[in-house]
Design a protein around this motif. Structure first.
Motif, mmCIF file in Angstrom:
data_model
loop_
_atom_site.group_PDB
_atom_site.id
_atom_site.type_symbol
_atom_site.label_atom_id
_atom_site.label_comp_id
_atom_site.label_asym_id
_atom_site.label_seq_id
_atom_site.Cartn_x
_atom_site.Cartn_y
_atom_site.Cartn_z
ATOM 1 N N GLY A 85 6.208 3.772 6.875
ATOM 2 C CA GLY A 85 5.922 4.058 5.468
ATOM 3 C C GLY A 85 4.718 4.961 5.322
ATOM 4 N N VAL A 86 3.652 4.654 6.078
ATOM 5 C CA VAL A 86 2.442 5.470 5.974
ATOM 6 C C VAL A 86 2.730 6.890 6.437
ATOM 7 C CG1 VAL A 86 0.089 5.765 6.804
ATOM 8 C CG2 VAL A 86 0.899 3.503 6.208
ATOM 9 N N GLU A 107 -7.155 9.884 6.808
ATOM 10 C CA GLU A 107 -5.985 9.138 7.304
ATOM 11 C C GLU A 107 -6.088 8.920 8.817
ATOM 12 O OE1 GLU A 107 -2.909 8.290 5.769
ATOM 13 O OE2 GLU A 107 -3.641 8.687 3.762
ATOM 14 N N VAL A 140 4.933 13.431 2.886
ATOM 15 C CA VAL A 140 5.185 13.852 1.505
ATOM 16 C C VAL A 140 3.912 14.425 0.900
ATOM 17 C CG1 VAL A 140 5.856 13.075 -0.783
ATOM 18 C CG2 VAL A 140 7.020 12.184 1.207
ATOM 19 N N ALA A 141 2.764 13.758 1.195
ATOM 20 C CA ALA A 141 1.502 14.253 0.652
ATOM 21 C C ALA A 141 1.238 15.670 1.125
ATOM 22 C CB ALA A 141 0.354 13.334 1.065
ATOM 23 N N ASP A 171 4.516 8.701 3.752
ATOM 24 C CA ASP A 171 3.606 9.070 2.671
ATOM 25 C C ASP A 171 2.778 10.286 3.040
ATOM 26 O OD1 ASP A 171 4.397 7.225 0.878
ATOM 27 O OD2 ASP A 171 2.717 5.851 1.153
ATOM 28 N N LEU A 184 2.316 9.744 -5.411
ATOM 29 C CA LEU A 184 3.037 10.947 -5.027
ATOM 30 C C LEU A 184 4.141 11.271 -6.034
ATOM 31 C CD1 LEU A 184 3.286 10.268 -1.211
ATOM 32 C CD2 LEU A 184 1.885 11.982 -2.343
ATOM 33 N N VAL A 205 -7.879 19.315 1.741
ATOM 34 C CA VAL A 205 -6.703 18.688 2.330
ATOM 35 C C VAL A 205 -7.008 18.237 3.752
ATOM 36 C CG1 VAL A 205 -4.329 19.065 3.029
ATOM 37 C CG2 VAL A 205 -5.152 19.977 0.889
ATOM 38 N N VAL A 216 3.374 17.988 -0.877
ATOM 39 C CA VAL A 216 2.893 18.101 -2.252
ATOM 40 C C VAL A 216 1.629 18.966 -2.300
ATOM 41 C CG1 VAL A 216 1.964 16.806 -4.192
ATOM 42 C CG2 VAL A 216 3.934 15.947 -2.971
ATOM 43 N N PHE A 217 0.762 18.795 -1.295
ATOM 44 C CA PHE A 217 -0.431 19.641 -1.239
ATOM 45 C C PHE A 217 -0.049 21.114 -1.170
ATOM 46 C CE2 PHE A 217 -3.227 16.056 0.279
ATOM 47 C CZ PHE A 217 -4.126 16.177 -0.751
ATOM 48 N N TRP A 241 -4.570 17.905 -9.671
ATOM 49 C CA TRP A 241 -5.333 18.005 -8.418
ATOM 50 C C TRP A 241 -6.367 16.891 -8.340
ATOM 51 C CZ3 TRP A 241 -5.029 20.160 -3.840
ATOM 52 C CH2 TRP A 241 -6.177 20.272 -3.062
ATOM 53 N N LEU A 292 3.138 15.301 -9.341
ATOM 54 C CA LEU A 292 3.729 16.575 -9.743
ATOM 55 C C LEU A 292 4.155 16.561 -11.203
ATOM 56 C CD1 LEU A 292 5.790 17.637 -6.630
ATOM 57 C CD2 LEU A 292 3.718 18.655 -7.510
ATOM 58 N N VAL A 348 2.632 22.498 -2.335
ATOM 59 C CA VAL A 348 3.070 22.914 -3.670
ATOM 60 C C VAL A 348 1.863 23.188 -4.554
ATOM 61 C CG1 VAL A 348 4.300 22.161 -5.727
ATOM 62 C CG2 VAL A 348 5.206 21.609 -3.480
ATOM 63 N N PHE A 349 0.858 22.309 -4.405
ATOM 64 C CA PHE A 349 -0.320 22.451 -5.260
ATOM 65 C C PHE A 349 -1.083 23.732 -5.001
ATOM 66 C CE2 PHE A 349 -0.405 18.081 -6.781
ATOM 67 C CZ PHE A 349 -0.687 18.394 -8.080
ATOM 68 N N PHE A 360 -4.703 13.596 -7.677
ATOM 69 C CA PHE A 360 -4.222 13.479 -6.310
ATOM 70 C C PHE A 360 -5.380 13.188 -5.354
ATOM 71 C CE2 PHE A 360 -1.275 15.675 -3.038
ATOM 72 C CZ PHE A 360 -0.891 14.440 -2.585
ATOM 73 N N ILE A 361 -6.445 13.983 -5.469
ATOM 74 C CA ILE A 361 -7.554 13.848 -4.538
ATOM 75 C C ILE A 361 -8.254 12.501 -4.744
ATOM 76 C CG2 ILE A 361 -9.834 14.733 -3.973
ATOM 77 C CD1 ILE A 361 -7.787 16.403 -2.731
ATOM 78 N N TRP A 412 0.831 -1.209 0.000
ATOM 79 C CA TRP A 412 0.000 0.000 0.000
ATOM 80 C C TRP A 412 0.861 1.253 0.000
ATOM 81 C CZ3 TRP A 412 -0.650 4.362 2.839
ATOM 82 C CH2 TRP A 412 -1.772 5.123 2.528
ATOM 83 N N VAL A 413 1.885 1.234 0.858
ATOM 84 C CA VAL A 413 2.758 2.408 0.951
ATOM 85 C C VAL A 413 3.384 2.715 -0.405
ATOM 86 C CG1 VAL A 413 4.902 3.249 1.961
ATOM 87 C CG2 VAL A 413 3.231 2.112 3.404
ATOM 88 N N PHE A 467 -8.969 15.128 3.591
ATOM 89 C CA PHE A 467 -8.079 14.029 3.198
ATOM 90 C C PHE A 467 -7.278 13.521 4.392
ATOM 91 C CE2 PHE A 467 -4.026 12.507 1.574
ATOM 92 C CZ PHE A 467 -4.426 11.673 0.562
ATOM 93 N N VAL A 495 -7.914 9.580 -1.945
ATOM 94 C CA VAL A 495 -9.079 9.111 -1.201
ATOM 95 C C VAL A 495 -9.351 7.650 -1.532
ATOM 96 C CG1 VAL A 495 -11.541 9.398 -0.892
ATOM 97 C CG2 VAL A 495 -10.089 11.385 -1.008
ATOM 98 N N GLU A 516 0.849 4.188 -2.875
ATOM 99 C CA GLU A 516 0.643 5.609 -2.603
ATOM 100 C C GLU A 516 1.875 6.401 -3.036
ATOM 101 O OE1 GLU A 516 -1.899 7.252 -1.461
ATOM 102 O OE2 GLU A 516 -1.136 9.089 -0.533
#
Lengths: 488, 225
Positions: free
Chosen positions: B186-187, B165, B193-194, B190, A139, B158, B197-198, A158, A143, B200-201, A161-162, A131-132, B161, A166, A135
């Motif tokens: 790992g989670v 989690e 990093v997410a 992630d 990621l 965000v 990245v958000f 966007w 970009l 940046v977005f 990503f969303i 899973w990691v 989201f 989810v 994901e």
């Protein structure tokens, strides 16, 4: 077993190096070399598994059997040919000012990052790490979708990503449930999430919990496969990002997400003892197949067209894995290979065609065969192959799916035939005028590197005429693992 | 079985589960972004508290690490990051409009009931606490989705989201005493990093549509307009 570590180390090292020097002129060559090294490692691994059988690494974290080893080799191969194509393509984009050196650095770094995530998904034995890594693949690519910074590409990224974030969160919930079920029988500890352990003890796991877990896992990873109705991100992300990325998304990411679902299906089938998982996959798969083949007709953008074709083929594979008989499983494994090779070849050609015409709009792309015959023929032959014409490999795998369906679910055969016909019509009504048709004024040939396309299509042709014995052997072993019997 | 028959640990977990669900509802009804992020931080701290308690009472020392991680990431780093971004983008005074708040809350309640219904098959194989934990975490996941659906601000998306989690993490801690360490790390990686990245977005979106209202991201459509 050294080959696996090498396989994971090479893209990691490549990522680090390219994150520092990814904007230099020779970065693309370094990118290609990383992929050559990874391909060599994967071939070494494949030979190792071919001779010595399935292998478990020392910490039990990595597991290689005949099911994932051929996907690893396929991933490395498509990753290499796409990086060969990406060199001149990205140079052209840089010349016309769509890219800055910083973005090129990001692109090269994330290319290796994506490859690392893909290898980790395939090699890991731990469902959580899988899973990691999945994901991580999102990621790494998100970009890149917005690399050109156009409003459309930012929107697509966007959305990607969303929706995928989810979606894949559902898969994590499924993984938690899986761990919950396993822990009750196997005790607390790190081993309860290892696929090999789960597989050995699948019969003891609580069916009610595993059934629930599979629903979440299917929805989660299914978002990544692009199953209807969770597919909305896919055409956008494929059409707005750089074309090499579309090729690896279509050819690799979708395959690997399906790989994850099938790994889960093996566990759930072992626990439930009924066909729930298979029926769910058949339903989602068939729906995706039919809806996507209808959507092919309405497209105006060439990359969107082929991303819908990807959804259609992924739907067919999901359906075939769902049918679950040995022949259907064999066909699905075979189709994963042929589709991945053909689709990445098509995206490479499409990238060149779009650069040639200066647009992705299909009504503006005309006369490819007259301007630059290699691109025109590449697109025409690629489309013929992906539409499922003999003698290409896609025909063989689709035909096998049909035969397996006729055997187990004869009443579904008309629906499949309808979908195949619709997809064929949908592709050709758009492709025919682009390949033939009059040349617009001022359209000139560009510098293109088409040997990846030729190589892929030649391989698909070869697979359509004869499956090499080692590949057939892998497919048979994987079929036995997934469906419990050999195809005969 | 009545709730007073349970041991103190189970009662405390049930209380925390209730509070976490409550924070999800508070987020659903909060239209100011700064407060939304604050409630999200509170949820992160509650989560870390639940994890630390499980670590202490049930004697799983590795859970202390994940408690620390979730306190650090979800209680402090990510909320601060979002807070700074909100201020830098000048959104701290802005109100996000919520259409039909009453219906939204009713919908949220329905989702909680639905989560309990879905989790029913598990109850036969487990304790009351686990059932509640799984149902509440599923509810938090679904409420996070509802939050994302009902909002237009990218920042609120965000937060939704990240609270999804949180829900998943709560399920993992209470029902399975945490995932294996390698998975937890790992989670967490992630998620971090997410979050970056958000960030940046936000800048990319603002550069492209001059606001963070995602309703205006409507260029890509299936058919010609």
């Amino acid at each position: 077993m050294i080959a696996v570590y090498l396989l994971l180390f090479i893209p990691l090292a490549g990522m680090v190096v390219l994150s520092m020097w990814g904007d230099r002129p020779n970065a693309e060559r370094f990118n290609i070399r990383c992929n050559i090294a990874a391909l060599a490692a994967s071939v070494w691994l494949a030979i190792d598994v071919l001779w010595n059988g399935p292998q478990l690494s020392a910490g039990k974290l990595l597991y290689i059997d005949s099911y994932n080893v051929y996907l690893i080799a396929l991933t490395a191969f498509v990753g290499l040919t796409t990086s060969v194509f990406s060199g001149p393509y990205m140079n052209h984009e840089r010349e016309i000012g769509r890219l800055t050196p910083r973005r090129l650095k990001l692109y090269h770094t994330m290319y290796q990052g994506f490859m690392l995530a893909m290898y980790l998904v395939l090699t890991t034995n731990n469902m959580g790490v899988m899973w990691v890594a999945m994901e991580g693949a999102t990621l790494a690519t998100v970009l890149l979708v917005s690399l050109y910074r156009t409003p459309e590409s930012v929107e697509a990224a966007w959305k990607y990503f969303i929706l995928c974030g989810v979606g894949i969160a559902q898969a994590l919930f499924g993984t938690v449930l899986l761990y919950f079920a396993a822990e009750q029988k196997l005790g607390v500890g790190g081993d309860a999430l290892l696929w090999t352990v789960l597989h050995d003890n699948a019969g003891q796991l609580e069916p009610a919990i595993l059934g629930l877990a599979f629903v979440f896992l299917l929805v989660g990873y299914g978002t990544k496969i692009g199953l209807v109705p969770l597919h909305n991100w896919l055409p956008d992300a494929h059409s707005e990002g750089p074309t090499p990325m579309s090729a690896i998304l279509s050819g690799l990411l979708l395959n690997d997400a399906l790989y994850a679902v099938v790994r889960c299906k093996i566990l759930v089938d072992g626990s439930l003892g009924n066909h729930l998982a298979g029926h769910l996959m058949m339903g989602f798969g068939l729906l995706s197949f039919l809806v996507a083949s209808l959507f092919l007709h309405r497209q105006t953008d060439i990359k969107r067209l082929f991303s819908y074709s990807s959804i259609e083929h992924m739907g067919l594979m999901t359906y075939a894995f769902g049918v679950g008989s040995p022949w259907a499983t064999f066909a699905a494994l075979f189709h994963m290979t042929t589709h991945s090779l053909t689709k990445s070849a098509i995206f490479v050609t499409v990238g060149h065609a779009a650069q040639l015409a200066g647009t992705q709009r299909m009504d503006k792309i005309r006369g490819l065969i007259l301007t630059q015959p290699s691109i025109g023929w590449g697109l025409a032959v690629g489309t013929v192959a992906i539409a499922g014409f003999p003698p290409f490999g896609v025909f063989a795998s689709e035909f096998l799916v049909l035969v397996a369906t006729m055997h187990d679910y004869p009443w579904l055969t008309p629906l499949l035939l309808l979908g195949v016909g619709l997809a064929f019509a949908g592709l050709f009504r758009h492709i025919q005028p682009m390949v033939y048709g009059d040349v617009p004024e001022g359209q000139k040939p560009i510098h293109a590197n088409l040997w990846p396309v030729m190589l892929h299509l030649a391989l698909v042709l070869w697979l359509g005429l004869a499956i090499p014995s080692f590949l057939g052997n892998w497919f048979s072993q994987a079929t036995q693992l997934i469906s419990g019997a050999l195809p005969q | 079985m009545s709730i007073t028959d349970l041991d103190l640990y189970s009662q405390a977990i049930l209380l925390l589960a209730g509070l976490i669900a409550l924070t999800s509802f508070l987020m659903l009804g909060q239209s100011r972004l700064v407060r939304l992020v604050f409630i999200f931080a509170v949820q992160g701290c509650l989560l870390a508290g639940a994890t630390a308690m499980a670590a202490g009472v049930l004697n799983y020392p590795h859970l202390y690490i994940s408690a620390g991680l979730s306190l650090l990431l979800k209680g402090i780093v990510i909320p601060l990051l979002l807070h700074r971004l909100i201020h830098r983008m000048g959104l701290h005074r802005e109100m996000d409009t919520i259409d039909h708040p009453a219906r939204l809350m009713m919908g949220g309640t329905a989702l909680v009931v639905f989560s309990y219904y879905v989790s029913l098959p598990i109850v036969q194989h487990s304790t009351l606490v686990t059932l509640n934990a799984i149902a509440v975490s599923l509810a938090v996941v679904l409420l996070g989705m509802l939050l994302m659906i009902s909002r237009r601000q990218a920042v609120a998306h965000v937060v939704g989201f990240m609270s999804i989690e949180n829900g998943l993490f709560f399920a993992a801690v209470v029902s399975t005493y945490g995932m294996p360490m390698v998975v937890e790390l790992g989670v967490a990686f992630d998620v971090l990093v997410a979050a970056v990245v958000f960030g940046v977005f936000f800048f990319q979106i603002r550069a492209s549509i001059d606001s963070l209202n995602v309703d205006r991201l409507s260029k890509l459509t299936e058919v010609e307009r």
